[in-house]
Design an enzyme around this catalytic site. Structure first.
Site, mmCIF file in Angstrom:
data_model
loop_
_atom_site.group_PDB
_atom_site.id
_atom_site.type_symbol
_atom_site.label_atom_id
_atom_site.label_comp_id
_atom_site.label_asym_id
_atom_site.label_seq_id
_atom_site.Cartn_x
_atom_site.Cartn_y
_atom_site.Cartn_z
ATOM 1 N N TYR A 79 -64.454 24.675 -11.857
ATOM 2 C CA TYR A 79 -63.442 23.771 -11.329
ATOM 3 C C TYR A 79 -63.227 24.034 -9.842
ATOM 4 O O TYR A 79 -63.157 23.106 -9.040
ATOM 5 C CB TYR A 79 -62.131 23.966 -12.098
ATOM 6 C CG TYR A 79 -61.126 22.881 -11.824
ATOM 7 C CD1 TYR A 79 -61.103 21.741 -12.618
ATOM 8 C CD2 TYR A 79 -60.226 22.983 -10.773
ATOM 9 C CE1 TYR A 79 -60.194 20.728 -12.363
ATOM 10 C CE2 TYR A 79 -59.320 21.978 -10.518
ATOM 11 C CZ TYR A 79 -59.302 20.843 -11.310
ATOM 12 O OH TYR A 79 -58.414 19.849 -11.061
ATOM 13 N N PHE A 131 -66.453 -5.144 4.112
ATOM 14 C CA PHE A 131 -67.012 -5.001 2.778
ATOM 15 C C PHE A 131 -65.849 -5.207 1.808
ATOM 16 O O PHE A 131 -64.707 -4.921 2.150
ATOM 17 C CB PHE A 131 -67.672 -3.622 2.586
ATOM 18 C CG PHE A 131 -68.339 -3.500 1.253
ATOM 19 C CD1 PHE A 131 -69.496 -4.227 0.983
ATOM 20 C CD2 PHE A 131 -67.806 -2.712 0.247
ATOM 21 C CE1 PHE A 131 -70.101 -4.161 -0.265
ATOM 22 C CE2 PHE A 131 -68.406 -2.642 -1.000
ATOM 23 C CZ PHE A 131 -69.557 -3.364 -1.259
ATOM 24 N N THR A 132 -66.151 -5.730 0.618
ATOM 25 C CA THR A 132 -65.082 -6.136 -0.316
ATOM 26 C C THR A 132 -64.039 -5.037 -0.537
ATOM 27 O O THR A 132 -62.839 -5.260 -0.355
ATOM 28 C CB THR A 132 -65.690 -6.526 -1.678
ATOM 29 O OG1 THR A 132 -66.594 -5.499 -2.073
ATOM 30 C CG2 THR A 132 -66.432 -7.842 -1.603
ATOM 31 N N ASP A 222 -68.877 3.626 8.331
ATOM 32 C CA ASP A 222 -69.223 3.533 6.912
ATOM 33 C C ASP A 222 -70.744 3.695 6.843
ATOM 34 O O ASP A 222 -71.493 2.811 7.253
ATOM 35 C CB ASP A 222 -68.789 2.167 6.359
ATOM 36 C CG ASP A 222 -69.130 1.995 4.869
ATOM 37 O OD1 ASP A 222 -69.991 2.735 4.356
ATOM 38 O OD2 ASP A 222 -68.546 1.103 4.230
ATOM 39 N N LYS A 265 -75.263 4.882 -2.951
ATOM 40 C CA LYS A 265 -76.359 4.353 -2.137
ATOM 41 C C LYS A 265 -76.987 5.482 -1.330
ATOM 42 O O LYS A 265 -78.128 5.830 -1.551
ATOM 43 C CB LYS A 265 -75.849 3.253 -1.197
ATOM 44 C CG LYS A 265 -75.461 1.974 -1.903
ATOM 45 C CD LYS A 265 -73.977 1.754 -1.896
ATOM 46 C CE LYS A 265 -73.568 0.511 -2.667
ATOM 47 N NZ LYS A 265 -72.321 -0.025 -2.161
ATOM 48 N N ARG A 388 -73.800 -14.482 -4.149
ATOM 49 C CA ARG A 388 -72.899 -14.138 -3.061
ATOM 50 C C ARG A 388 -72.588 -15.433 -2.316
ATOM 51 O O ARG A 388 -73.195 -15.765 -1.316
ATOM 52 C CB ARG A 388 -73.521 -13.101 -2.118
ATOM 53 C CG ARG A 388 -73.691 -11.732 -2.719
ATOM 54 C CD ARG A 388 -72.454 -10.860 -2.597
ATOM 55 N NE ARG A 388 -71.541 -10.932 -3.716
ATOM 56 C CZ ARG A 388 -70.697 -9.951 -4.045
ATOM 57 N NH1 ARG A 388 -70.643 -8.843 -3.356
ATOM 58 N NH2 ARG A 388 -69.871 -10.095 -5.049
ATOM 59 N N PHE A 454 -65.937 -13.803 -10.255
ATOM 60 C CA PHE A 454 -67.398 -13.657 -10.322
ATOM 61 C C PHE A 454 -67.821 -12.553 -11.284
ATOM 62 O O PHE A 454 -68.921 -12.573 -11.808
ATOM 63 C CB PHE A 454 -67.991 -13.404 -8.931
ATOM 64 C CG PHE A 454 -67.522 -12.124 -8.285
ATOM 65 C CD1 PHE A 454 -66.360 -12.102 -7.532
ATOM 66 C CD2 PHE A 454 -68.244 -10.952 -8.421
ATOM 67 C CE1 PHE A 454 -65.916 -10.934 -6.935
ATOM 68 C CE2 PHE A 454 -67.814 -9.771 -7.821
ATOM 69 C CZ PHE A 454 -66.642 -9.761 -7.087
#
Ligand SMILES: *Cc1c(COP(=O)(O)O)cnc(C)c1O
Length: 481
Positions: A79, A131-132, A222, A265, A388, A454
């Site tokens: 932990y 970005f969303t 980012d 990613k 999209r 969506f």
């Protein structure tokens, strides 16, 4: 850096070999049509067993290396005080040269922490493109997003190499209009996801840094799609030609105050992290990690993933590794352009983006052309892409539609997952669909969720175009799958 073929072919060469495989199914077209109907013509609702090539996303599905898998076995599961975490932290310090590191369970968790600490009601976050999840967290904390990429970044066909760059005049204009105190931070996305994985240049980042220095602003990067961006810096930017990938990485990092990323990613694993130059800022953010993520030495990630991620980040510094995504995408984009199929150019990272406004000009936006093409492509090929376009927008409070300025079908290219023959198959089926585009009609909602429609909304074809498409496929391909 790329291999030339004696015969003159220009095809990308896989710089890796396959050592673990997963069987794929390709059901016949009649079954694909049934599966698409069962999923309400929404590719998010398909079952994997019906999908041949999954090009929905690059998130959490990039291929892992033998060394990453091996590293998972030596993960130090505890932990607190895990040696695995120490290795992770040391790797990030080495790559980005920022001392302070915080682990998170994925990219949007970094955005939650950053926004809670830096965004206050009424502040503005200028960025090359949103970005969303980023936008959602900034808005939740009372801020607003200002998208200030160059106008040419939004042109569908272009030869501009860095469509992700920020318009410096617009940035200076924003700072002059609102004053530096109203700017929460400046955010750059390396490899802008929503405009087609288009890269940013180091020259642009240097100019942004100068504006930030002149006004006392923080520059946040980012870096979720940094791997592709590094390849584009190396191959498209003169000042990077003779630099190694670690040198380019450091050149980018040296211009930033904070770097965060989704390790779904970057690094080919699952997780995330925030790297911070300033200790005070680190302390402000640190309190939120045990609250939302987990203890400071795992941050919501499994230690096995952290171990794999550490190796994945190291492997991202290998030009043979980061070239694979962009080279396969460029091949697909170039071959589609040769066939007249409308796609976003130049090729970026992340995937191939089909320009549906030009593919299906006869389908009105009220009938969701990008969703219709996603449905048609699945029926014709078993390939799952992502809409999209207007389907991904939310209706106005009065119920009227918000039509997006681009209608795209995104075909993500998970890195090192598909072989060239699979990519050729995708090109072939898109070519066939384009030749038969007049057969493709629109979609209409049968079940429309109010929020994020969506993801799980259900639609039906307008008319019997799908039956006609199947009949034409049979006429052209005989009993082929
Ligand atoms: C995917 C992504 C995120 C969000 O990361 P998650 O791990 O999905 O939460 C943020 N920014 C960019 C540019 C992304 O591509």
């Amino acid at each position: 850096m790329t291999v030339k073929f004696f015969g003159g072919d220009t095809v990308p060469l896989e710089m890796h070999k396959v050592r673990v495989v997963q069987k794929l199914n390709l059901p016949p077209i009649e079954e694909r049509q049934k599966a698409m109907a069962g999923a309400g013509n929404n590719t998010f609702l398909l079952q994997n067993r019906d999908v041949f090539m999954d090009m929905l996303t690059d998130s959490g599905v990039n291929a892992m290396s033998d060394r990453q898998m091996a590293a998972m076995m030596v993960a130090d599961d505890s932990y607190a005080g895990s040696a695995t975490y120490e290795r992770f932290e040391a790797k990030l310090r080495d790559l980005f040269g920022m001392h302070w590191v915080l682990p998170t369970h994925q990219g949007r968790a970094c955005e939650n922490i950053l926004s809670q600490v830096l965004v206050t009601p009424g502040t503005i976050v200028p960025m090359n493109y949103h970005f969303t999840t980023t936008k959602a967290h900034i808005v939740l904390n009372g801020g607003t997003v200002e998208e200030i990429c160059y106008d040419r970044g939004l042109e569908v066909t272009s030869s501009f190499p860095f469509k992700g760059d920020m318009d410096i005049d617009k940035l200076e204009g924003l700072v002059a209009t609102h004053g530096p105190d109203k700017i929460a931070f400046v955010r750059m996305e390396a490899g802008t996801n929503l405009i087609g994985g288009q890269p940013i240049s180091i020259a642009n980042l240097q100019e942004i840094r100068a504006v930030c220095d002149a006004n006392g602003l923080l520059l946040v990067l980012d870096a979720s799609l940094l791997a592709d961006n590094l390849w584009f810096n190396k191959t498209r930017e003169e000042s990077c030609r003779d630099l190694t990938i670690p040198e380019i990485t450091r050149k980018i990092a040296d211009l930033c105050d904070v770097i965060y990323f989704s390790a779904r990613k970057l690094g080919c694993a699952r997780g995330g992290a925030i790297c911070i130059r300033n200790e005070d800022l680190f302390r402000k953010m640190r309190v939120l990690v045990p609250l939302y993520e987990g203890f400071l030495t795992y941050g919501g990630m499994s230690v096995r993933e952290i171990e794999a991620l550490t190796v994945g980040l190291e492997e991202t510094m290998d030009v043979d590794m980061i070239s694979q995504g962009p080279l396969f995408i460029a091949y697909m984009v170039d071959e589609l352009v040769k066939r007249g199929v409308p796609v976003i150019t130049p090729a970026g990272g992340l995937g191939c983006h089909v320009d549906v406004m030009r593919f299906l000009p006869h389908v009105p936006q009220s009938q969701y052309p990008a969703g219709a093409l996603a449905s048609a492509l699945f029926i014709a090929s078993g390939i799952r892409g992502m809409e999209r376009g207007s389907l991904s927008e939310q209706r106005n409070p009065d119920g009227t539609e918000v039509y997006s300025n681009m209608e795209l079908l995104r075909l993500a290219m998970p890195r090192r997952v598909f072989t060239l023959s699979q990519v050729k198959y995708a090109i072939d089926r898109l070519d066939w669909l384009y030749q038969n585009r007049e057969l493709i009609g629109g979609l209409t909602f049968v079940e429309e969720p109010e929020i994020l429609r969506f993801f799980y909304g259900r639609l039906a074809p307008v008319g019997d175009w799908q039956e006609k498409l199947v009949a034409k496929f049979r006429a052209d391909f005989g009993d082929s799958l």
